[in-house]
Motif scaffolding. Sequence first.
Motif, mmCIF file in Angstrom:
data_model
loop_
_atom_site.group_PDB
_atom_site.id
_atom_site.type_symbol
_atom_site.label_atom_id
_atom_site.label_comp_id
_atom_site.label_asym_id
_atom_site.label_seq_id
_atom_site.Cartn_x
_atom_site.Cartn_y
_atom_site.Cartn_z
ATOM 1 N N UNK B 77 3.266 5.832 -5.371
ATOM 2 C CA UNK B 77 3.229 5.103 -4.077
ATOM 3 C C UNK B 77 4.052 3.634 -3.930
ATOM 4 N N UNK B 78 3.568 2.910 -4.897
ATOM 5 C CA UNK B 78 4.102 1.672 -4.969
ATOM 6 C C UNK B 78 5.532 1.632 -5.412
ATOM 7 N N UNK B 79 5.908 2.473 -6.365
ATOM 8 C CA UNK B 79 7.403 2.487 -6.771
ATOM 9 C C UNK B 79 8.171 3.060 -5.610
ATOM 10 N N UNK B 80 7.531 4.066 -5.003
ATOM 11 C CA UNK B 80 8.477 4.532 -3.600
ATOM 12 C C UNK B 80 8.870 3.737 -2.800
ATOM 13 N N UNK B 81 7.983 2.533 -2.579
ATOM 14 C CA UNK B 81 8.214 1.693 -1.375
ATOM 15 C C UNK B 81 8.927 0.580 -2.016
ATOM 16 N N UNK B 82 8.973 0.332 -3.348
ATOM 17 C CA UNK B 82 9.481 -0.984 -4.008
ATOM 18 C C UNK B 82 10.744 -0.709 -4.790
ATOM 19 N N UNK B 83 10.964 0.316 -5.211
ATOM 20 C CA UNK B 83 11.808 0.311 -6.558
ATOM 21 C C UNK B 83 13.289 -0.056 -5.917
ATOM 22 N N UNK B 84 13.680 -0.228 -4.691
ATOM 23 C CA UNK B 84 15.015 -0.646 -4.204
ATOM 24 C C UNK B 84 15.152 -2.118 -4.712
ATOM 25 N N UNK B 85 14.098 -2.782 -4.628
ATOM 26 C CA UNK B 85 13.985 -4.199 -4.894
ATOM 27 C C UNK B 85 14.715 -4.528 -6.207
ATOM 28 N N UNK B 86 14.879 -3.543 -7.375
ATOM 29 C CA UNK B 86 15.161 -3.920 -8.656
ATOM 30 C C UNK B 86 16.626 -3.403 -8.640
ATOM 31 N N UNK B 87 17.279 -4.610 -9.555
ATOM 32 C CA UNK B 87 18.907 -4.281 -9.447
ATOM 33 C C UNK B 87 18.927 -3.036 -10.409
ATOM 34 N N UNK B 89 17.171 -0.106 -12.081
ATOM 35 C CA UNK B 89 15.909 0.754 -12.170
ATOM 36 C C UNK B 89 16.026 1.234 -13.410
ATOM 37 N N UNK B 90 17.170 1.472 -14.154
ATOM 38 C CA UNK B 90 17.005 2.092 -15.798
ATOM 39 C C UNK B 90 16.534 1.042 -16.744
ATOM 40 N N UNK B 91 17.028 -0.167 -16.451
ATOM 41 C CA UNK B 91 16.648 -1.350 -17.166
ATOM 42 C C UNK B 91 15.066 -1.526 -17.194
ATOM 43 N N UNK B 92 14.624 -1.329 -15.762
ATOM 44 C CA UNK B 92 13.176 -1.404 -15.699
ATOM 45 C C UNK B 92 12.437 -0.229 -16.196
ATOM 46 N N UNK B 93 12.929 0.805 -16.193
ATOM 47 C CA UNK B 93 12.311 1.887 -16.790
ATOM 48 C C UNK B 93 12.028 1.766 -18.446
ATOM 49 N N UNK B 94 13.378 1.194 -19.009
ATOM 50 C CA UNK B 94 13.275 0.808 -20.589
ATOM 51 C C UNK B 94 12.054 -0.143 -20.814
ATOM 52 N N UNK B 95 12.034 -1.176 -19.948
ATOM 53 C CA UNK B 95 11.203 -2.090 -20.531
ATOM 54 C C UNK B 95 9.884 -1.858 -20.124
ATOM 55 N N UNK B 96 9.630 -1.011 -19.133
ATOM 56 C CA UNK B 96 8.000 -0.719 -18.768
ATOM 57 C C UNK B 96 7.924 0.420 -19.865
ATOM 58 N N UNK B 97 8.745 1.373 -20.376
ATOM 59 C CA UNK B 97 8.344 2.244 -21.343
ATOM 60 C C UNK B 97 8.088 1.559 -22.434
ATOM 61 N N UNK B 98 8.742 0.539 -22.686
ATOM 62 C CA UNK B 98 8.388 -0.315 -24.055
ATOM 63 C C UNK B 98 7.060 -0.565 -24.026
ATOM 64 N N UNK B 99 6.617 -1.212 -22.773
ATOM 65 C CA UNK B 99 5.013 -1.921 -22.667
ATOM 66 C C UNK B 99 4.400 -0.638 -23.116
ATOM 67 N N UNK B 100 4.631 0.338 -22.068
ATOM 68 C CA UNK B 100 3.398 1.567 -22.257
ATOM 69 C C UNK B 100 3.448 2.150 -23.668
ATOM 70 N N UNK B 101 4.630 1.973 -24.300
ATOM 71 C CA UNK B 101 4.702 2.608 -25.790
ATOM 72 C C UNK B 101 3.639 1.585 -26.653
ATOM 73 N N UNK B 102 3.975 0.326 -26.295
ATOM 74 C CA UNK B 102 3.024 -0.431 -27.089
ATOM 75 C C UNK B 102 1.426 -0.438 -26.900
#
Lengths: 215, 215, 215
Positions: B77-87, B89-102
């Motif tokens: 829900x959070x992402x549905x309403x806020x994802x447009x704020x990020x320039x 989204x692919x970079x965001x996926x990559x970095x969040x994924x890096x944190x999740x991996x860690x």
Amino acid sequence: MTPGLLVPLLDYAAVLVFALTGALVASRAQLDLVGFIFFATLTGIGGGTVRDLILNRDAIFWVGQPELILLTSGAAVLVFFTAHLFESRYRLIVWLDAFALSVAVPAGAGIALQAGVSPVVVVAMGVVTGTFGGLIRDVVGNELPMVLKQGELYVTAAFGGAVAAVVLIGVGMPRPVALIFCGLVVMALRAGSLLLGWSLPTYRARPPRADKNNR
Amino acid sequence: MTPGLLVPLLDYAAVLVFALTGALVASRAQLDLVGFIFFATLTGIGGGTVRDLILNRDAIFWVGQPELILLTSGAAVLVFFTAHLFESRYRLIVWLDAFALSVAVPAGAGIALQAGVSPVVVVAMGVVTGTFGGLIRDVVGNELPMVLKQGELYVTAAFGGAVAAVVLIGVGMPRPVALIFCGLVVMALRAGSLLLGWSLPTYRARPPRADKNNR
Amino acid sequence: MTPGLLVPLLDYAAVLVFALTGALVASRAQLDLVGFIFFATLTGIGGGTVRDLILNRDAIFWVGQPELILLTSGAAVLVFFTAHLFESRYRLIVWLDAFALSVAVPAGAGIALQAGVSPVVVVAMGVVTGTFGGLIRDVVGNELPMVLKQGELYVTAAFGGAVAAVVLIGVGMPRPVALIFCGLVVMALRAGSLLLGWSLPTYRARPPRADKNNR
């Protein structure tokens, strides 16, 4: 050879040879050494893992035999340093995959027989053990799954061998002999398809779709 | 922090952050809110589910903790309403994924250690828990799996961290400390790869294949 | 009908109708008869298999009921010889899939209710049982997963039906009646989407990515 030794031996051989095909797919994707180990292991143990989950065995076969992971990792290292020696890595994948299929189907059927499930499930477990490692390899590696290759006997080879095992055991053949026959049937069907163009009639009502978005 | 608290905490964090990446993939596919929840949940709990199935744990971790599904749904829900704020989204996926991996790699290794399996399987479970959620996300979401990104440390980062955990525990480091080190190693390797271009030599015998049908 | 009969009946119907869709995907890929059986079986039993693994049931539902494999095989044979009679096999897949979804979601929710898990997990199991067979079919068959079709209610239909079941049982409706309502809700939402264009707002921040390699 004691009867109890054949099935683990087939399982080992299937893991090793599928691991080689996984590493070759990693070479096509130009990954690093750890990527090779990842794909080799995924492919080597994938089919047997799905089989063990479905049969609800006490432990997935490789969890209690961690040397299998070392085996797939060794296969990955070998391929990483030698794959360039082969002219067509794709042909090599196809033939190693054919050999792995020929040992994985009897391994899967043998383990299902030990689990005491019905003949229909024995056939299904032979097919699953034979095809799912390569299927996972191809889906994750972004390759066209071999099960989709038109006009080739692939699932059909696995299916034919597994049915042969069940029928031969049904008519009284000792189990280890039937499992060896099973592997030979798989190899004969797959090799006949690759070398001589053997195939079953395929469904052909209209031209294949151009791509997955064109409907 | 008591030792018994660290692993569940890491598991929670991994679920939450992987869920965010799943929802971002749903945003790239322009799905509706339920599609976001589907992808967030699939990604958040995918890796741990495969781990628990392989380790044959009494219950898959989220079946007894349904609040985890509410957590992934909230992330969606959070992402549905806020994802447009990020320039990007692919970079965001990559970095969040890096944190999740860690956090997922030490969580998976920690649970495998509790299950008492061999060190090789501990490493495998760290890698599986870390990579399979994102792998399922990418395969279902029709994205190129991150494990196939050439010249990046991804599986290698997970593998390096998991090996570090096993080695450090082997030389006598307390388990919680070793698991925190494990996560730091994963993050350092992944961030070094993304920011500084760290990589291992990749296999490079010929140009990559043009597409999956060209053979 | 006794309450104990409804859930197995729904499960049978879901297996049969999903098997038909799997065989139709095999027809689009122009496979042979064994390829049809493979896809029909994979699709027919895929969703329920994942559900049973997650719920840690004593046996996967079809291992103890091998006649289900004969059922999916029969469906495959039927489609192999009759699929050419239909003008648009893709439309047929979509509508059979809608029907299968409408019986698989209540079947999955019903089995989860019997397992005594929390309402959140009941909803998740309804969605998993409904969507995973088709998901596996599409991923293996190289089709665009239906969960990714923009502007259609698909996961949302499954989710809506599963939530309806949980809510109706929560307010005191007898379980079999609630499960039948659940199926009707799924069908109404899916059919409304296909025929009348019903949809939820989708995320739309920028044009969809061109392809998976273009980033």
